[in-house]
Write a protein that holds these residues in place. Structure first.
Motif, mmCIF file in Angstrom:
data_model
loop_
_atom_site.group_PDB
_atom_site.id
_atom_site.type_symbol
_atom_site.label_atom_id
_atom_site.label_comp_id
_atom_site.label_asym_id
_atom_site.label_seq_id
_atom_site.Cartn_x
_atom_site.Cartn_y
_atom_site.Cartn_z
ATOM 1 N N GLN A 39 -0.669 3.568 -8.104
ATOM 2 C CA GLN A 39 -0.063 3.238 -9.399
ATOM 3 C C GLN A 39 1.273 2.523 -9.192
ATOM 4 O O GLN A 39 1.564 1.516 -9.845
ATOM 5 N N GLU A 40 2.088 3.011 -8.245
ATOM 6 C CA GLU A 40 3.372 2.372 -7.974
ATOM 7 C C GLU A 40 3.173 0.984 -7.358
ATOM 8 O O GLU A 40 3.936 0.061 -7.647
ATOM 9 N N VAL A 41 2.142 0.854 -6.523
ATOM 10 C CA VAL A 41 1.811 -0.470 -5.987
ATOM 11 C C VAL A 41 1.520 -1.439 -7.125
ATOM 12 O O VAL A 41 2.034 -2.565 -7.173
ATOM 13 N N SER A 59 -3.932 -3.420 -14.618
ATOM 14 C CA SER A 59 -3.779 -1.957 -14.631
ATOM 15 C C SER A 59 -2.319 -1.561 -14.558
ATOM 16 O O SER A 59 -1.918 -0.515 -15.069
ATOM 17 N N GLY A 60 -1.499 -2.446 -13.924
ATOM 18 C CA GLY A 60 -0.089 -2.125 -13.781
ATOM 19 C C GLY A 60 0.692 -2.245 -15.064
ATOM 20 O O GLY A 60 1.764 -1.655 -15.189
ATOM 21 N N ALA A 61 0.157 -3.006 -16.027
ATOM 22 C CA ALA A 61 0.894 -3.199 -17.270
ATOM 23 C C ALA A 61 1.124 -1.889 -18.005
ATOM 24 O O ALA A 61 2.239 -1.576 -18.412
ATOM 25 N N SER A 62 0.061 -1.115 -18.164
ATOM 26 C CA SER A 62 0.204 0.159 -18.881
ATOM 27 C C SER A 62 1.005 1.150 -18.047
ATOM 28 O O SER A 62 1.818 1.912 -18.575
ATOM 29 N N ASP A 63 0.777 1.131 -16.720
ATOM 30 C CA ASP A 63 1.550 2.012 -15.844
ATOM 31 C C ASP A 63 3.033 1.661 -15.921
ATOM 32 O O ASP A 63 3.899 2.542 -15.903
ATOM 33 N N HIS A 64 3.322 0.367 -15.980
ATOM 34 C CA HIS A 64 4.688 -0.134 -16.077
ATOM 35 C C HIS A 64 5.375 0.424 -17.308
ATOM 36 O O HIS A 64 6.511 0.931 -17.251
ATOM 37 N N ILE A 87 12.949 -3.155 -3.633
ATOM 38 C CA ILE A 87 12.466 -4.092 -4.636
ATOM 39 C C ILE A 87 13.384 -5.299 -4.757
ATOM 40 O O ILE A 87 12.943 -6.418 -5.023
ATOM 41 N N GLY A 88 14.686 -5.095 -4.569
ATOM 42 C CA GLY A 88 15.614 -6.204 -4.591
ATOM 43 C C GLY A 88 15.977 -6.710 -5.979
ATOM 44 O O GLY A 88 16.567 -7.783 -6.117
ATOM 45 N N LEU A 89 15.653 -5.947 -7.005
ATOM 46 C CA LEU A 89 15.972 -6.331 -8.379
ATOM 47 C C LEU A 89 17.080 -5.444 -8.923
ATOM 48 O O LEU A 89 17.238 -4.296 -8.480
ATOM 49 N N PRO A 90 17.860 -5.939 -9.894
ATOM 50 C CA PRO A 90 18.846 -5.070 -10.557
ATOM 51 C C PRO A 90 18.170 -3.846 -11.167
ATOM 52 O O PRO A 90 16.991 -3.890 -11.537
ATOM 53 N N TRP A 91 18.943 -2.775 -11.310
ATOM 54 C CA TRP A 91 18.402 -1.499 -11.780
ATOM 55 C C TRP A 91 17.751 -1.632 -13.169
ATOM 56 O O TRP A 91 16.818 -0.920 -13.482
ATOM 57 N N THR A 92 18.255 -2.555 -13.975
ATOM 58 C CA THR A 92 17.734 -2.714 -15.336
ATOM 59 C C THR A 92 16.477 -3.566 -15.393
ATOM 60 O O THR A 92 15.885 -3.721 -16.465
ATOM 61 N N ASP A 93 16.050 -4.111 -14.239
ATOM 62 C CA ASP A 93 14.898 -5.013 -14.242
ATOM 63 C C ASP A 93 13.642 -4.392 -13.659
ATOM 64 O O ASP A 93 12.634 -5.091 -13.449
ATOM 65 N N HIS A 94 13.671 -3.115 -13.361
ATOM 66 C CA HIS A 94 12.456 -2.451 -12.855
ATOM 67 C C HIS A 94 12.450 -1.001 -13.358
ATOM 68 O O HIS A 94 13.502 -0.438 -13.687
ATOM 69 N N PRO A 95 11.281 -0.370 -13.423
ATOM 70 C CA PRO A 95 11.183 0.969 -14.029
ATOM 71 C C PRO A 95 11.402 2.125 -13.057
ATOM 72 O O PRO A 95 11.266 3.285 -13.458
ATOM 73 N N PHE A 96 11.734 1.839 -11.796
ATOM 74 C CA PHE A 96 11.925 2.905 -10.824
ATOM 75 C C PHE A 96 13.367 3.417 -10.877
ATOM 76 O O PHE A 96 14.279 2.694 -11.262
ATOM 77 N N LEU A 97 13.565 4.678 -10.474
ATOM 78 C CA LEU A 97 14.911 5.247 -10.484
ATOM 79 C C LEU A 97 15.789 4.615 -9.411
ATOM 80 O O LEU A 97 16.996 4.493 -9.567
ATOM 81 N N PHE A 98 15.179 4.231 -8.292
ATOM 82 C CA PHE A 98 15.913 3.591 -7.203
ATOM 83 C C PHE A 98 15.205 2.301 -6.823
ATOM 84 O O PHE A 98 13.992 2.178 -6.981
ATOM 85 N N LYS A 99 15.961 1.347 -6.284
ATOM 86 C CA LYS A 99 15.308 0.111 -5.847
ATOM 87 C C LYS A 99 14.728 0.269 -4.438
ATOM 88 O O LYS A 99 13.862 -0.488 -4.027
ATOM 89 N N ARG A 100 15.217 1.276 -3.691
ATOM 90 C CA ARG A 100 14.660 1.592 -2.374
ATOM 91 C C ARG A 100 13.930 2.922 -2.444
ATOM 92 O O ARG A 100 14.503 3.926 -2.867
ATOM 93 N N MET A 123 0.856 -1.189 0.000
ATOM 94 C CA MET A 123 0.000 0.000 0.000
ATOM 95 C C MET A 123 0.893 1.240 0.000
ATOM 96 O O MET A 123 2.071 1.172 0.372
ATOM 97 N N PRO A 124 0.373 2.389 -0.448
ATOM 98 C CA PRO A 124 1.150 3.627 -0.381
ATOM 99 C C PRO A 124 1.577 3.929 1.053
ATOM 100 O O PRO A 124 0.854 3.639 2.005
ATOM 101 N N GLY A 125 2.769 4.464 1.184
ATOM 102 C CA GLY A 125 3.296 4.809 2.497
ATOM 103 C C GLY A 125 4.356 3.857 2.989
ATOM 104 O O GLY A 125 5.096 4.174 3.928
ATOM 105 N N LEU A 126 4.461 2.676 2.371
ATOM 106 C CA LEU A 126 5.481 1.719 2.768
ATOM 107 C C LEU A 126 6.809 2.052 2.091
ATOM 108 O O LEU A 126 6.849 2.389 0.914
ATOM 109 N N TYR A 127 7.894 1.942 2.858
ATOM 110 C CA TYR A 127 9.234 2.139 2.317
ATOM 111 C C TYR A 127 9.786 0.759 1.978
ATOM 112 O O TYR A 127 9.905 -0.105 2.848
ATOM 113 N N VAL A 128 10.099 0.544 0.703
ATOM 114 C CA VAL A 128 10.396 -0.800 0.223
ATOM 115 C C VAL A 128 11.769 -0.873 -0.446
ATOM 116 O O VAL A 128 12.357 0.135 -0.823
#
Length: 433
Positions: free
Chosen positions: A43-45, A91-96, A23-36, A16-21
């Motif tokens: 939408q990020e969820v 819904s996450g596919a298009s957001d992704h 992701i544990g994936l290499p930088w090239t395997d997720h669309p976020f700027l940081f893994k933490r 849920m929003p508000g959690l500090y996470v």
């Protein structure tokens, strides 16, 4: 109290929003700027839930609200709502895809920033060569030196020639490569920036620049053994000789015959203070020009950041504070205030923490957006030669929340951000101009 680095494994379908996470994936395997990061939106969820993970690290002490280990165990024991997960995945596919596009755009912008910084670094080093040559010519071919100084100042003042924004850029330098020529250029750039901010133009700005460039020429006539001890322990007679360099420089400039009185006055009075505590003549306020005081401000600031003994250096933020606290009444307060406004709340060279807990180095400041500088980000997931650079003026979601001292961050951050013992400054027109 639990450490902010304490983590628990948490079911992805219960995020849920508000959690500090993490992701544990290499930088090239997720669309976020940081893994933490702290999840801000549903939408990020959805995007995280579409990455194929079953659980990820959550940091309770960094999250909004209190989360305990048994809370994670409880939600993990509950039967998963597969329909909700499927909806999130859909819904996450298009957001992704959108977030990947945004990430790629920021990667491209960072590459452009790095290319611009490389250009600034090259221009700074080329300018240093010109400063070195003209300084050496002052003894053997003074007329040529003065001509070259004028041409160099004309080049440097071009950045102030229109109504566009001017960026003050950081140039990181090692102690071994820093010299009197770097100091001369730093003081010139800082003085020109202050003069332009005060409304100086044309010949007045050019005179200020030449005076700043040549402010220490009297040191050519100071014995080398005394200069070698500068910043250390000088006996009274040696200190007196060193303190005479403004007067020696003024005489030397006068003999050239091609410098006007305003420039010579800057050279002679750049160590004078309004209260009579300066040298070599202990002048007071009515007898010290505004241009000389501008060079004094620039000279004091650079000497604080780049002292002869690098172990005595202070951070740019501390240098600004020192100007305000220790030189009021000695230097025109309006000049100090204007200089602080020009350099910004976070001068180039300042290490900052952002509102998303990331750490970065301020590398450029736009006088029209002082609270939103350009920042080089620390991210160990990315090779440092590909480090992200962001313009906070274009990021409404990020702000600077703290300034860090060298003792408050580990050496790996210091190395990654390319922070060296010495600081150089160079101006350029913003691409927005």
């Amino acid at each position: 109290m639990a450490s902010k680095d304490h983590s628990i494994m948490f079911p992805v379908d219960k995020l849920m929003p508000g959690l500090y996470v993490d992701i544990g994936l290499p930088w090239t395997d997720h669309p976020f700027l940081f893994k933490r990061f702290k999840i801000k939106t549903q939408q990020e969820v959805n995007i995280i839930q579409g990455l194929g993970l079953k659980e990820i690290k959550v940091f309770p002490e960094r999250s909004d609200g209190l989360i305990k280990k048994h809370d994670a165990q409880t939600v993990a024991a509950e039967p998963a709502d597969n329909s909700a997960a499927e909806n999130a995945s859909a819904s996450g596919a298009s957001d992704h895809d959108k977030m990947w596009a945004q990430k790629q755009q920021r990667i491209d912008e960072a590459a452009q920033f790095r290319n611009r910084r490389l250009k600034v670094d090259r221009e700074y080093q080329e300018t240093i060569k010109r400063v070195k040559n003209l300084t050496r010519d002052l003894k053997t071919a003074p007329a040529n030196a003065i001509r070259d100084a004028g041409e160099l100042i004309e080049t440097l003042t071009e950045a102030f020639g229109d109504d566009g924004d001017v960026l003050m850029n950081l140039v990181s330098l090692s102690d071994s490569e820093f010299s009197i020529y770097h100091h001369a250029l730093n003081v010139t750039v800082l003085a020109l920036t202050l003069g332009a901010a005060r409304g100086m133009q044309g010949e007045d700005l050019k005179e200020l620049g030449i005076g700043a460039m040549l402010h220490d020429i009297g040191k050519i006539l100071v014995p080398g053994q005394i200069l070698a001890k500068e910043g250390g322990e000088l006996n009274p007679s040696e200190q007196a000789i060193l303190d005479s360099h403004p007067a020696l420089g003024a005489k030397m400039a006068g003999r050239v015959g091609k410098l006007n009185d305003a420039i010579i006055e800057i050279i002679e009075n750049h160590h004078e203070m309004l209260d009579g505590s300066g040298h070599p003549r202990q002048l007071r306020e009515p007898d010290i020009s505004s241009s000389a005081q501008m060079v004094t401000v620039a000279n004091v600031y650079d000497n604080l950041c780049n002292p002869v003994n690098p172990n005595k250096a202070v951070t740019p933020k501390q240098a600004v504070a020192t100007l305000y606290a220790k030189y009021r009444g000695r230097i025109d307060e309006t000049l100090i205030g204007r200089f602080i406004q020009t350099m910004g709340v976070y001068p180039p060279g300042t290490v900052v923490m952002l509102s998303d807990d990331s750490i970065g180095l301020v590398v450029a400041v736009d006088a029209k957006a002082l609270l939103k500088p350009q920042v080089l980000l620390y991210n160990p997931d990315i090779p440092k030669q590909e480090a992200l650079m962001i313009d906070l003026n274009k990021r409404d979601d990020l702000n600077i929340v703290d300034v860090l001292k060298p003792t408050e961050y580990p050496k790996r951050i210091y190395d990654y951000l390319g922070i060296h013992e010495r600081i150089g400054y160079f101006n350029e027109r913003s691409l927005k101009a």
